[in-house]
Structures are given as structure tokens and as C-alpha cells.
Scaffold this active site. Structure first.
Site, PDB file in Angstrom:
ATOM      1  N   LYS A 185       0.826  -1.206   0.000  1.00 55.70           N
ATOM      2  CA  LYS A 185       0.000   0.000   0.000  1.00 55.70           C
ATOM      3  C   LYS A 185       0.861   1.256   0.000  1.00 55.70           C
ATOM      4  O   LYS A 185       1.887   1.303   0.663  1.00 55.70           O
ATOM      5  CB  LYS A 185      -0.904   0.034   1.247  1.00 55.70           C
ATOM      6  N   HIS A 235     -16.126  -3.898   4.580  1.00 56.53           N
ATOM      7  CA  HIS A 235     -15.708  -2.526   4.869  1.00 56.53           C
ATOM      8  C   HIS A 235     -16.775  -1.934   5.782  1.00 56.53           C
ATOM      9  O   HIS A 235     -17.910  -1.724   5.352  1.00 56.53           O
ATOM     10  CB  HIS A 235     -15.595  -1.744   3.560  1.00 56.53           C
ATOM     11  N   LYS A 264     -18.279   3.075  -3.872  1.00 57.65           N
ATOM     12  CA  LYS A 264     -19.393   2.468  -3.157  1.00 57.65           C
ATOM     13  C   LYS A 264     -20.677   2.609  -3.961  1.00 57.65           C
ATOM     14  O   LYS A 264     -20.901   3.635  -4.604  1.00 57.65           O
ATOM     15  CB  LYS A 264     -19.563   3.136  -1.790  1.00 57.65           C
ATOM     16  N   ARG A 319     -13.627  14.094   6.845  1.00 54.00           N
ATOM     17  CA  ARG A 319     -14.661  14.862   6.123  1.00 54.00           C
ATOM     18  C   ARG A 319     -16.035  14.279   6.428  1.00 54.00           C
ATOM     19  O   ARG A 319     -16.149  13.212   7.025  1.00 54.00           O
ATOM     20  CB  ARG A 319     -14.412  14.742   4.612  1.00 54.00           C
TER      21      ARG A 319
HETATM   22  C1  MV4 Z   1      -6.955  -4.187   2.275  1.00 49.44           C
HETATM   23  C2  MV4 Z   1      -7.638  -5.314   1.780  1.00 49.44           C
HETATM   24  C3  MV4 Z   1      -7.245  -6.548   2.223  1.00 49.44           C
HETATM   25  N1  MV4 Z   1      -6.239  -6.661   3.100  1.00 49.44           N
HETATM   26  N2  MV4 Z   1      -5.954  -4.359   3.141  1.00 49.44           N
HETATM   27  C4  MV4 Z   1      -9.075  -0.911  -0.493  1.00 49.44           C
HETATM   28  C5  MV4 Z   1      -9.136   0.574  -0.324  1.00 49.44           C
HETATM   29  C6  MV4 Z   1      -8.206   0.905   0.791  1.00 49.44           C
HETATM   30  N3  MV4 Z   1      -8.740   1.925   1.617  1.00 49.44           N
HETATM   31  C7  MV4 Z   1      -7.999  -0.373   1.511  1.00 49.44           C
HETATM   32  N4  MV4 Z   1      -8.474  -1.443   0.680  1.00 49.44           N
HETATM   33  C8  MV4 Z   1      -8.249  -2.738   1.003  1.00 49.44           C
HETATM   34  N5  MV4 Z   1      -7.270  -2.947   1.907  1.00 49.44           N
HETATM   35  C9  MV4 Z   1      -5.614  -5.571   3.524  1.00 49.44           C
HETATM   36  N6  MV4 Z   1      -4.608  -5.707   4.376  1.00 49.44           N
HETATM   37  C10 MV4 Z   1      -8.661  -5.108   0.865  1.00 49.44           C
HETATM   38  C11 MV4 Z   1      -8.966  -3.818   0.470  1.00 49.44           C
HETATM   39  C12 MV4 Z   1     -10.014  -3.727  -0.503  1.00 49.44           C
HETATM   40  C13 MV4 Z   1     -11.215  -3.113  -0.178  1.00 49.44           C
HETATM   41  C14 MV4 Z   1     -11.441  -2.541   1.062  1.00 49.44           C
HETATM   42  C15 MV4 Z   1     -12.626  -1.933   1.365  1.00 49.44           C
HETATM   43  C16 MV4 Z   1     -13.627  -1.902   0.408  1.00 49.44           C
HETATM   44  C17 MV4 Z   1     -13.439  -2.459  -0.829  1.00 49.44           C
HETATM   45  C18 MV4 Z   1     -12.238  -3.061  -1.147  1.00 49.44           C
HETATM   46  C19 MV4 Z   1     -12.063  -3.620  -2.394  1.00 49.44           C
HETATM   47  C20 MV4 Z   1     -10.869  -4.208  -2.692  1.00 49.44           C
HETATM   48  C21 MV4 Z   1      -9.842  -4.252  -1.761  1.00 49.44           C
END
Ligand code: MV4
Length: 526
Positions: A185, A235, A264, A319
Site C-alpha cells: 500500500k 468494509h 461504493k 470529512r
Molecule cells: C486491504 C484489503 C485486504 N487486506 N488491506 C481498499 C481501499 C483501501 N482503503 C484499503 N483497501 C483494502 N485494503 C488488507 N490488508 C482489501 C482492500 C479492498 C477493499 C477494502 C474496502 C472496500 C473495498 C475493497 C475492495 C478491494 C480491496
């Protein structure tokens, strides 16, 4: 006018310095400038009007006749259609506030809402920024720093690094330690940019290179860190409100797992997955993070939740969010009024025990996009519009029949929000309301939203971030899709130029979505 309002609340405890929403005793500001457009500008104008606050809209050349301009008390032009020349120009916004005598600025979401420089510039110009202090925005903008705050406050984070990885060797060591699959990330990222899933050690060096270059290009900072990958997470985010006197409360959660490409589509509150125990622990964790960075105003703490209901801090959004209405409908609070009063220095005026969640709320985002053509934007004139109504149905929109959706901004056209006494009632109401919604002239995501809320996994509350990939099995990998989208956009722009730069003519009234669907018999198979 004010004396009767005072008389009305005189039998209650002293609320003259609180955000308690029981009679608007005195306006927190005389005049507020809204540094935004579309539905969120309209939403803020509505709260101001109810509080007796005068409003100033700003508008680009593409927004002369937009709804927020028509509804505000005053409107100031701020330049050409592209947002880099209008809604993103700090000096123009501050000049507009000065020229109109506004005392405060509401940034909405997007544009400059989480720009610490803008918040600081407002304060330096003697304007109250209706949002968190610039230092809190900055603290949360650095995702690694935010992660360290969470760790310090005893809030669980996904196992991984606390500092950016230096090189391939260190990355390999850390990845082996946390265990594959891992996620790379961007430290300054968010919203999915600069993110890479790595399933095996062999892919690590190339993925690291890709993540670094994407992060460098997008955020001007190539720092990347590593987390263990959480499979098919949910999420779930917690709404918090903090005042400038140390008061902080959480207003329950929002489930936002139904997303496509980090956009979303459907949000709800409460989450069908969250137990009262979990809500309390997540809520208290969110408040600890907010307090630790000196957070003031409305904010959201995002968590990933795994199948075993373990939750992990992800990031904090400094926000008001698009999906705030579902929280409003289950808590009975007006979050924009709360923001205004907090910014004016009022105390919250209520505590955690006063927050109760009643019933169920669902929001569908209606975007001007064609869900039958890879969700390509569908700007143009809204020739016909019939908005649903009836009990407990709310439509937050920035468009009206006859208005034009410009091609320059995001495609969010309306938010349809319903409330019901329980989840099944809310789903039935949303199904009914989506069925009433009629838009002629542009394509919308309504047909796909209807499929989502009717899906057995959705009705059973089996939600995850993988839901949409299952619903739309034709989805390709992100890289393929980006290239395809770039090609598509290039083709549309070329056609637009050839047509002499006019807004595409709307289809005749007979060719509305029914006609469109009839031409695409395969949509039923989705
Ligand atoms: C992750 C994850 C799985 N494992 N981190 C996507 C946006 C960013 N804010 C963080 N995200 C993710 N982080 C770990 N360690 C999967 C996602 C992710 C995701 C998270 C929330 C909503 C939709 C998503 C779609 C794909 C991946």
C-alpha cells in the site's frame, strides 16, 4: 423570531451552547460559503437555511444553472469548467468568501475537503473551516502515521510494517514474516491507488516496483508499506463527532462492502454483521483514534472486518462522507447542523448514552453511468425525471428535470435513502423506490442497484467487497480494465470533438431505459 425559539426550549436543560437538535436557538454563523457543487452543496444549503444561515454558492462555467446555484442566497462564479481551474483553486474560494462577507467555509466532500493547506488558508484569512483542524487532516493523510496512531492507542491494525519498506530484501523478509498473501500500500494513498496484492514471493519485486511508481505518480511519494491480505473483507466504518471541548461520540457504523473499483454503490446502517458488543468496541476504538490526533468535527474511521468478525483499523476520513444520510436516519441527528455548531465552538451537548440507533437505513448511489457499458460516464441533459416519494424515502440530488450533468465532475447524480423499522422493511422500501425512479436523457446505475438489492446474498446480509465481482462476472483485471477505459474515453472524446464540442443530444423520450434494456436481452443474465 429568535425569542419564540428561545421560549420553546426554555423548559429544557440549558442548551444554549450545545448542538442538541431541539429548536435552533441561535445561528452558529451569519453566512457560510459552500466550496462545492452538486448534491452535497444542496445538502449543506438546506441545513444552513433551517438554521437561519445565509448561503453563498460558488460555480464554474459548467454549473451556471446547477441546483446548488439556484438554491443558495448568493452565487459567485469561480472560473472555467475543469475543477483545477475552479473548485480546486484555493485563492478563488477565499476571495469569494471575502467578497460576500461569509464567516465560514463548508468544503463538502471531495475537491478540497481533506486538503490541509485549504483548511489552514481559510483560518489564515479569518474564515472558519467547517471541518477538522489542518493538523488533524495532515495526520490522517499519511496512512502509515495514522496506522502508528492506531497502534499507540491499542486499536487493532492488520499485521504488517510500521515504516515504509526500504528495498526488495526487506520487503521479502517482512512479507515472509506476516505471511502470504500480502498487500502493498502507498503510504500517502487511500481509496485503492498504489495498492498491490501479492500472492507469492516470486511476484514481490515486480509488484513492489509497480506499487512504488504508481504511488510516486499519484501522490508524489513512492513510500510503500506491507500488510497481510485480509480475504473477502467487509468494509465497515464508524461515524464520529468531536467538539472543540474534548467531547467525542460515535454514531454507530455504516456497512459499505458493496463497492465496484473502490466506488461504493450501496451503504447501510446498521451493518447486518455487527453485534452490539462489536459496535461498542469499534466505536470506542474510533473515538480513541480521533482524540489522539486532536480531531474536531465529523469524521469517519474505516475498518476492515474479516469472516471471524475481527476488525482492523484502515484509515480515518477527515470529512463528511457521501453516505452520511444513513447515519442520520438511524440516529435522528442532522450531521451538517452538528458540523456547523461544532465549528462555531459549541459543545456536543449530548453524550454516548444519548445516542440510540433506531430501525434500518439503506442508501443507493445513483450515478449517471451506463452499467451496460463498463459504467462509462453518461453526462448530458436530464430530459425527464420522476423522483420517488412516500414515507421514509429521501432523495438527495443536485439535478432537476431540464438540468445538465456536466462531463467534468464525478457522476454522482442522486442518493436515494430509505428508512424502515428493520432491514427487510428497508429493502422492500428501497425496491419500491428504485422502481419509481425514472430518469430520461442519461443512463443511470438504477438497473444494477435493483439487481443488487434483489440478490439473495444481499437480502441475507452476506456482504463482502467481492460481492460485485460475483455479480458482474465479466469483470477483467484492474490493469486490463484501466486500459480499456482509457481507450473508451479517448474514443468518446474524439467523437465529441468531431461533433463540434456540443453536449450529446439526448435520445428521444421513447428511447429511455426500457428501450435500452429491450435492446440488451442479456442483462437479465447478470
Ligand atoms: C486491504 C484489503 C485486504 N487486506 N488491506 C481498499 C481501499 C483501501 N482503503 C484499503 N483497501 C483494502 N485494503 C488488507 N490488508 C482489501 C482492500 C479492498 C477493499 C477494502 C474496502 C472496500 C473495498 C475493497 C475492495 C478491494 C480491496
Amino acid at each position: 423570531m429568535f425569542s419564540s425559539a428561545r421560549a420553546r426550549v426554555s423548559a429544557l436543560p440549558d442548551l444554549s451552547n450545545s448542538c442538541y437538535d431541539a429548536g435552533d436557538v441561535s445561528a452558529p454563523f451569519g453566512k457560510v460559503l459552500i466550496a462545492n457543487r452538486g448534491e452535497i452543496a444542496v445538502r449543506v444549503i438546506r441545513a444552513c437555511r433551517e438554521l437561519g444561515i445565509a448561503t453563498v454558492a460558488v460555480f464554474s462555467e459548467a454549473d451556471r444553472e446547477s441546483l446548488h446555484v439556484l438554491l443558495a442566497d448568493e452565487a459567485v462564479p469561480i472560473g472555467p469548467a475543469p475543477s483545477v481551474e475552479s473548485y480546486l483553486v484555493i485563492d478563488k474560494l477565499i476571495a469569494a468568501a471575502r467578497a460576500t462577507g461569509a464567516e465560514a467555509v463548508h468544503p463538502g466532500y471531495g475537491f478540497l475537503a481533506e486538503n490541509a493547506t485549504f483548511a489552514a488558508a481559510c483560518q489564515a484569512a479569518g474564515l472558519t473551516f467547517i471541518g477538522p483542524p489542518s493538523a488533524a487532516i495532515r495526520a490522517m493523510g499519511d496512512k502509515m502515521a495514522a496506522r502508528r496512531v492506531a497502534i499507540k492507542m491499542g486499536v487493532p491494525v492488520v499485521p504488517g510494517t510500521e515504516q515504509p519498506v526500504a528495498d526488495d530484501a526487506e520487503a521479502a523478509r517482512v512479507a515472509a514474516q506476516v505471511g502470504y498473501p500480502v498487500m502493498l500500500k502507498a503510504a500517502m494513498g487511500g481509496g485503492g491507488k498504489g495498492m498491490r496484492l501479492v500472492r507469492a514471493p516470486g511476484e514481490l519485486p515486480s509488484s513492489l516496483r509497480a506499487a512504488r511508481s504508481e504511488a510516486g505518480a499519484a501522490f508524489g511519494d513512492a513510500a510503500v508499506y506491507i500488510e497481510r491480505y485480509v480475504e473477502e473483507p467487509r468494509h465497515i466504518e464508524i461515524q464520529v463527532l468531536a467538539d472543540s471541548h474534548g467531547g467525542v461520540v460515535y454514531l454507530g457504523e455504516r456497512e459499505c462492502s458493496i463497492q465496484r473499483r473502490h466506488q461504493k454503490l450501496v451503504e447501510e446502517s446498521p451493518s447486518p454483521f455487527v453485534t452490539p458488543e462489536m459496535r461498542r468496541r469499534m466505536g470506542e476504538a474510533a473515538c480513541r483514534v480521533a482524540s489522539a490526533v486532536g480531531y474536531v468535527n465529523a469524521g469517519t474511521v474505516e475498518f476492515l472486518v474479516d469472516r471471524e468478525r475481527n476488525f482492523y483499523f484502515l484509515e480515518m476520513n477527515a470529512r463528511l462522507q457521501v453516505e452520511h444520510p444513513v447515519t442520520e436516519l438511524v440516529t435522528g441527528r442532522d450531521l451538517v447542523k452538528d458540523q456547523l455548531r461544532i465549528a462555531a465552538g459549541d459543545k456536543l451537548g449530548f453524550g454516548q448514552d444519548d445516542v440510540t440507533l433506531t430501525g434500518w437505513a439503506i442508501e443507493c448511489r445513483i450515478n449517471a453511468e451506463d452499467p451496460f457499458a463498463s459504467f462509462i460516464p453518461s453526462p448530458g441533459r436530464v430530459v425527464g425525471l420522476r423522483v420517488p416519494g412516500g414515507p421514509w424515502v429521501r432523495d438527495d440530488t443536485g439535478v432537476y428535470a431540464g438540468s445538465t450533468i456536466p462531463r467534468y465532475y464525478d457522476t454522482l447524480m442522486a442518493k436515494l435513502i430509505v428508512w424502515g423499522p428493520d432491514r427487510d422493511a428497508a429493502i422492500a422500501r428501497m425496491t419500491r423506490a428504485l422502481g419509481e425512479y425514472t430518469v430520461v436523457g442519461v443512463q443511470t446505475t438504477i438497473p444494477i442497484l435493483q439487481r443488487i438489492v434483489a440478490h439473495p446474498d444481499f437480502t441475507a446480509g452476506r456482504l463482502s467487497t467481492a460481492f460485485m465481482e460475483r455479480l458482474l462476472p465479466a469483470t477483467r483485471s484492474e490493469g486490463d480494465d484501466r486500459r480499456a477505459q482509457v481507450a473508451l474515453i479517448a474514443a468518446v472524446l474524439a467523437a465529441y470533438e468531431r461533433a463540434g464540442r456540443t453536449t450529446p443530444a439526448p435520445p428521444p423520450p421513447t428511447s429511455s431505459s426500457g428501450w435500452r434494456q429491450a435492446l440488451r436481452p442479456d442483462w437479465r443474465g447478470w
